[in-house]
Design a protein around this motif. Structure first.
Motif, PDB file in Angstrom:
ATOM      1  N   ILE A  27     -25.504  39.718  36.276  1.00 52.45           N
ATOM      2  CA  ILE A  27     -26.462  40.425  35.095  1.00 52.45           C
ATOM      3  C   ILE A  27     -25.209  39.486  33.848  1.00 52.45           C
ATOM      4  N   VAL A  28     -26.418  39.465  32.666  1.00 49.25           N
ATOM      5  CA  VAL A  28     -25.510  38.863  31.316  1.00 49.25           C
ATOM      6  C   VAL A  28     -26.567  39.321  30.360  1.00 49.25           C
ATOM      7  N   ALA A  29     -24.926  39.621  29.898  1.00 49.62           N
ATOM      8  CA  ALA A  29     -25.259  40.620  27.869  1.00 49.62           C
ATOM      9  C   ALA A  29     -24.801  40.175  27.053  1.00 49.62           C
ATOM     10  N   ASN A  30     -24.874  40.952  26.452  1.00 49.23           N
ATOM     11  CA  ASN A  30     -24.864  40.615  24.762  1.00 49.23           C
ATOM     12  C   ASN A  30     -24.706  41.305  24.266  1.00 49.23           C
ATOM     13  N   ALA A  56     -25.807  28.481  34.795  1.00 47.87           N
ATOM     14  CA  ALA A  56     -24.525  27.943  34.633  1.00 47.87           C
ATOM     15  C   ALA A  56     -23.196  28.719  35.939  1.00 47.87           C
ATOM     16  N   LEU A  57     -24.505  29.650  37.076  1.00 47.49           N
ATOM     17  CA  LEU A  57     -24.223  30.336  37.863  1.00 47.49           C
ATOM     18  C   LEU A  57     -24.268  29.257  39.051  1.00 47.49           C
ATOM     19  N   GLY A  58     -25.713  28.899  38.905  1.00 40.86           N
ATOM     20  CA  GLY A  58     -26.375  27.726  40.548  1.00 40.86           C
ATOM     21  C   GLY A  58     -27.184  29.196  41.221  1.00 40.86           C
ATOM     22  N   ARG A  82     -26.501  30.633  24.307  1.00 37.68           N
ATOM     23  CA  ARG A  82     -26.284  29.625  24.821  1.00 37.68           C
ATOM     24  C   ARG A  82     -25.206  29.264  25.163  1.00 37.68           C
ATOM     25  N   ALA A  83     -24.497  29.171  24.463  1.00 42.71           N
ATOM     26  CA  ALA A  83     -22.784  28.471  23.623  1.00 42.71           C
ATOM     27  C   ALA A  83     -22.127  29.380  24.676  1.00 42.71           C
ATOM     28  N   GLY A  84     -22.486  31.011  24.401  1.00 42.64           N
ATOM     29  CA  GLY A  84     -21.706  31.975  24.506  1.00 42.64           C
ATOM     30  C   GLY A  84     -21.358  32.336  26.333  1.00 42.64           C
ATOM     31  N   ILE A  85     -23.060  31.723  26.911  1.00 39.51           N
ATOM     32  CA  ILE A  85     -23.073  32.396  27.385  1.00 39.51           C
ATOM     33  C   ILE A  85     -22.336  31.449  28.545  1.00 39.51           C
ATOM     34  N   ALA A  86     -22.230  30.284  28.186  1.00 37.49           N
ATOM     35  CA  ALA A  86     -22.111  29.311  29.265  1.00 37.49           C
ATOM     36  C   ALA A  86     -20.853  28.990  29.168  1.00 37.49           C
ATOM     37  N   ALA A  87     -19.560  29.795  27.823  1.00 33.94           N
ATOM     38  CA  ALA A  87     -18.115  29.345  28.264  1.00 33.94           C
ATOM     39  C   ALA A  87     -17.697  31.354  28.615  1.00 33.94           C
TER      40      ALA A  87
END
Length: 400
Positions: A27-30, A56-58, A82-87
């Motif tokens: 799950i990706v959330a902002n 980022a997670l494969g 995108r930068a936040g997801i990578a971090a």
């Protein structure tokens, strides 16, 4: 489980499409931006969030679910997202510190993180269920598995009975478990849990465009796989999930914007569940009732008035209204059969002074009941939500 608001956000529509497959890995959330009322670009951005998390997670992009919360009507700043997801992906770990960080990261107008975890013996193994959530304003969820609005129906058997200015709210809840359970059984357990928890709360009577509850099961606990909803293991798992969801839902009400008191509205003796539900919601969302709760005023006239304009069948001469401690059986009655009792006002006044109490309403027309967990309405809520605009030229002045 997803909002049934007919205006629903892009991530909600994406999740409804993806959960049909029965497989999700992440799950990706902002927070800070709801990605609601953003048209085709918003849908593309929700998909882009899933793709970024997948890279980022494969994992496969279609196995990533997306959630957003915040201001309505503003496009996501995708470079920052995108930068936040990578971090965030670089910070992934199994420690409690990371769990705390995730709970805090999804907050908007919340004043504190909301999280819970439980363990239970199940199928020869120890199974864990943990959850985080956020929500403080724009709270009266009415979620379904498809986002379609069902007719009023009682909770399934076994269900629980019952930031800064400009950062707008919704409710999101993410639950994970290591139980081995079939997707259909997991969905059934979640429907039951949400029916008795998140779908029974209100802070301000407003249903969000983004309300979402997601559950992921890894199967790593090593228990015998739960395949049948008629099994004892399913009943035990469902009860634990209901507990997690109810505790998280109550955290939302207690941390509601400006909330000073939480009141559990218990309506009984209705002709149908739909009537009991309508009566409880009319009371719980009445501005006059909510302000009287804030003032510590046991004003049964406002409660009776709200009952009268609700869609429920009400006979004035049969209504009882009383108060008790949370979950208490000793009820102080202010109204019996539509008439005030001889209980001293001071006794009634004392009953509504605690930070939490139960309001009991008996319609005495049938055998159906409903519970709503509600909040008072305070000056602080109005001050927070009145929308003071310092610079009308700012784009952020638009939206919800």
């Amino acid at each position: 489980m997803f909002t049934t608001n007919q205006v629903c956000a892009a991530p909600v529509r994406l999740c409804i499409e993806r959960v049909r497959g029965g497989v999700a890995r992440a799950i990706v959330a902002n927070s800070g931006n709801a990605n609601a009322c953003t048209g085709r670009p918003g849908v593309a951005n929700a998909r882009a969030m899933a793709a970024a998390a997948a890279r980022a997670l494969g994992v496969e992009p279609e196995h990533v679910l997306v959630a957003s919360t915040g201001r309505i009507g503003v496009q996501l700043p995708m470079d920052r997202v995108r930068a936040g997801i990578a971090a965030a992906a670089r910070e992934l770990a199994t420690s409690s510190a990371q769990a705390d960080a995730a709970a805090e990261a999804i907050m908007t107008s919340d004043t504190r993180p909301k999280r819970i975890a439980v363990e239970l013996a199940l199928g020869g193994a120890t199974v864990r269920i943990g959850g985080i959530c956020k929500g403080a304003g724009m709270i009266q969820p009415g979620m379904s598995a498809t986002g379609r609005r069902p007719s009023a129906a009682p909770p399934p058997p076994g269900a629980a009975r019952a930031g800064g200015r400009g950062r707008h709210a919704t409710m999101l809840a993410f639950v994970t478990t290591d139980a081995a359970i079939a997707p259909a059984s997991l969905r059934a357990a979640l429907r039951r849990a949400v029916a008795g928890s998140f779908n029974r709360i209100t802070v301000d009577g407003d249903m969000s465009t983004n309300d979402t509850v997601l559950v992921l099961a890894s199967g790593r606990a090593g228990n015998a796989r739960i395949a049948s909803v008629r099994s004892r293991d399913f009943a035990a798992f469902a009860a634990a999930l209901e507990h997690v969801c109810l505790e998280l839902a109550l955290m939302i009400v207690r941390d509601g914007e400006g909330v000073n008191r939480m009141v559990t509205v218990r309506v009984a003796g209705a002709r149908s569940f739909a009537d009991a539900d309508a009566a409880a919601r009319a009371i719980a969302n009445s501005t006059l009732v909510k302000t009287s709760w804030h003032g510590g005023d046991p004003n049964w006239g406002r409660i009776l008035d709200a009952l009268g304009y609700s869609p429920a069948r009400v006979v004035e001469g049969r209504v009882d209204i009383g108060y008790s401690a949370p979950g208490g059986r000793a009820i102080v009655w202010s109204l019996r059969r539509g008439q005030p009792t001889r209980v001293l006002f001071e006794v009634l006044w004392r009953a509504v002074q605690p930070k939490e109490f139960d309001l009991h309403v008996r319609l005495n027309l049938g055998g159906h009941s409903a519970v709503i967990y509600a909040a008072d309405l305070t000056e602080a809520y109005v001050d927070f939500n009145k929308g003071t605009i310092a610079d009308p030229g700012e784009a952020s002045a638009l939206g919800g």
